[in-house]
Design an enzyme around this catalytic site. Structure first.
Site, PDB file in Angstrom:
ATOM      1  N   ASN A  10       0.861  -1.190  -0.015  1.00  0.00           N
ATOM      2  CA  ASN A  10       0.059  -0.024   0.095  1.00  0.00           C
ATOM      3  C   ASN A  10       0.884   1.169   0.098  1.00  0.00           C
ATOM      4  OD1 ASN A  10      -1.748   1.936   0.552  1.00  0.00           O
ATOM      5  ND2 ASN A  10      -1.927   1.614   2.698  1.00  0.00           N
ATOM      6  N   LYS A  12       0.104   4.308  -0.322  1.00  0.00           N
ATOM      7  CA  LYS A  12      -0.334   5.569   0.002  1.00  0.00           C
ATOM      8  C   LYS A  12      -0.149   6.599  -0.599  1.00  0.00           C
ATOM      9  CE  LYS A  12      -0.040   3.498   4.688  1.00  0.00           C
ATOM     10  NZ  LYS A  12       0.046   3.673   6.047  1.00  0.00           N
ATOM     11  N   HIS A  98      -9.638   1.460   4.911  1.00  0.00           N
ATOM     12  CA  HIS A  98      -8.248   1.536   5.496  1.00  0.00           C
ATOM     13  C   HIS A  98      -8.549   2.659   6.710  1.00  0.00           C
ATOM     14  CE1 HIS A  98      -4.122   2.845   6.205  1.00  0.00           C
ATOM     15  NE2 HIS A  98      -3.688   1.709   5.843  1.00  0.00           N
ATOM     16  N   GLU A 100      -6.851   5.079   7.740  1.00  0.00           N
ATOM     17  CA  GLU A 100      -6.519   6.536   7.364  1.00  0.00           C
ATOM     18  C   GLU A 100      -7.779   7.088   6.617  1.00  0.00           C
ATOM     19  OE1 GLU A 100      -2.822   5.762   5.419  1.00  0.00           O
ATOM     20  OE2 GLU A 100      -2.014   5.260   7.342  1.00  0.00           O
ATOM     21  N   GLU A 170      -5.883  -4.449  10.424  1.00  0.00           N
ATOM     22  CA  GLU A 170      -4.671  -3.663  10.715  1.00  0.00           C
ATOM     23  C   GLU A 170      -5.035  -2.905  12.229  1.00  0.00           C
ATOM     24  OE1 GLU A 170      -2.457  -2.630   7.034  1.00  0.00           O
ATOM     25  OE2 GLU A 170      -4.414  -1.076   6.979  1.00  0.00           O
ATOM     26  N   GLY A 176       2.120   2.281  10.687  1.00  0.00           N
ATOM     27  CA  GLY A 176       3.217   3.538  10.629  1.00  0.00           C
ATOM     28  C   GLY A 176       3.836   3.923  11.808  1.00  0.00           C
ATOM     29  N   SER A 216       3.277  -1.876  10.342  1.00  0.00           N
ATOM     30  CA  SER A 216       4.788  -1.894  10.528  1.00  0.00           C
ATOM     31  C   SER A 216       5.174  -3.435  10.078  1.00  0.00           C
ATOM     32  CB  SER A 216       4.941  -1.638  11.933  1.00  0.00           C
ATOM     33  OG  SER A 216       4.342  -0.291  12.272  1.00  0.00           O
TER      34      SER A 216
HETATM   35  P1  PGA Z   1       2.838   0.632   7.785  1.00  0.00           P
HETATM   36  O1  PGA Z   1       1.345   0.728   6.892  1.00  0.00           O
HETATM   37  O2  PGA Z   1       3.283  -0.661   7.212  1.00  0.00           O
HETATM   38  O3  PGA Z   1       3.427   1.619   7.079  1.00  0.00           O
HETATM   39  O4  PGA Z   1       2.361   0.224   9.169  1.00  0.00           O
HETATM   40  C1  PGA Z   1       0.174  -0.327   7.138  1.00  0.00           C
HETATM   41  C2  PGA Z   1      -0.985   0.037   6.013  1.00  0.00           C
HETATM   42  O5  PGA Z   1      -1.310   1.104   6.325  1.00  0.00           O
HETATM   43  O6  PGA Z   1      -1.481  -0.619   5.377  1.00  0.00           O
END
Ligand code: PGA
Length: 256
Positions: A10, A12, A98, A100, A170, A176, A216
């Site tokens: 992903n 982003k 997601h 976010e 998640e 993140g 992460s």
């Molecule tokens: P990250 O993000 O691996 O940077 O923690 C995962 C995601 O948002 O799908």
């Protein structure tokens, strides 16, 4: 039943069109010797670069995923992109819900469900994201939250083939932050999700469906996560932006 691992990068809001083209060429090189029977693989660039990725990856076993979608087929919805447009751009998957999007763009369980249904109708595979916040974990409501998101997100979805639906667990506190869930934390919740999917659909569906872990994921921790029975792959954010680290994650996922 054995489930083929699935790794989705992903991206982003990162990478331009030329950067996408370069990444896709390189990742194809990194994956030489592997095929889609060992591992499923997809990258999720921003909308502007979806078609670039699809063209660059044509003929390989690597697919393209969109990071979001709107549920209407067409219409006066300024700024939105329909499932048909994603299919047209060359997507196979669509990420929905997601955290976010839930956090910054008012995504709800209901809109996630509508988006997933619209993707399925168009022949695309939804990757439905869900997971608890830190406050929810600390107040012991992880299972209640995940149950609600699963029930509402999957409501009425017309899926018979388990390969046509993907769930990504998640935990919001792990995205993140560098603070990955422990393998046991991921396993505990993902086993719960699978059991619940069995109640919604059927036991064979639940056994066949892929439940990814996200938050992460790095080359260093993917092996221990993938060793868990109910972790069938990963949705990778930050560590998917670098070809070498993405390739290491893919290779670290197939020994299961
Ligand atoms: P990250 O993000 O691996 O940077 O923690 C995962 C995601 O948002 O799908």
């Amino acid at each position: 039943m054995s489930r083929t691992p699935l790794i989705v990068g992903n991206w982003k809001m990162y990478k331009t069109i030329p950067e996408t083209a370069a990444f896709c060429q390189e990742v194809k090189g990194e994956m030489v010797g592997l095929d889609g029977k060992q591992v499923g693989l997809a990258v999720a660039p921003p909308f502007t670069a979806l078609n670039t990725a699809a063209l660059a990856l044509r003929g390989s076993f690597i697919s393209v995923a969109a990071q979001d979608v709107f549920w209407a087929e067409s219409g006066a919805y300024t700024g939105e992109v329909s499932p048909k447009m994603l299919a047209d751009a060359g997507c196979r998957f669509g990420i929905v819900g997601h955290s976010e999007r839930r956090q910054y763009f008012h995504e709800t369980d209901d809109s996630v469900n509508k988006k997933a249904a619209a993707l399925i109708k168009e022949g695309l595979i939804p990757i439905i994201c869900l997971g608890e916040t830190l406050a929810e974990r600390q107040s012991s409501s992880t299972f209640a939250v995940v149950e609600r998101q699963t029930r509402e997100g999957l409501k009425g979805l017309a899926v018979k083939d388990p390969e046509r639906l993907v769930i990504a667990y998640e935990p919001v506190w792990a995205i993140g932050t560098g603070q990955t869930a422990t393998p046991n934390q991921a396993q505990e919740v993902q086993a719960f999700i699978r059991k619940f999917v069995g109640e919604i659909f059927s036991f064979p569906m639940a056994q066949g469906i892929r439940i990814l872990y996200g938050g992460s994921v790095k080359p260093e921790n993917v092996g221990e996560l993938m060793a868990m029975n109910d972790v069938d792959g990963s949705l990778v954010g930050g560590a998917s932006l670098d070809v070498k680290s993405f390739a290491k994650i893919v290779r670290g996922s197939i020994s299961r």
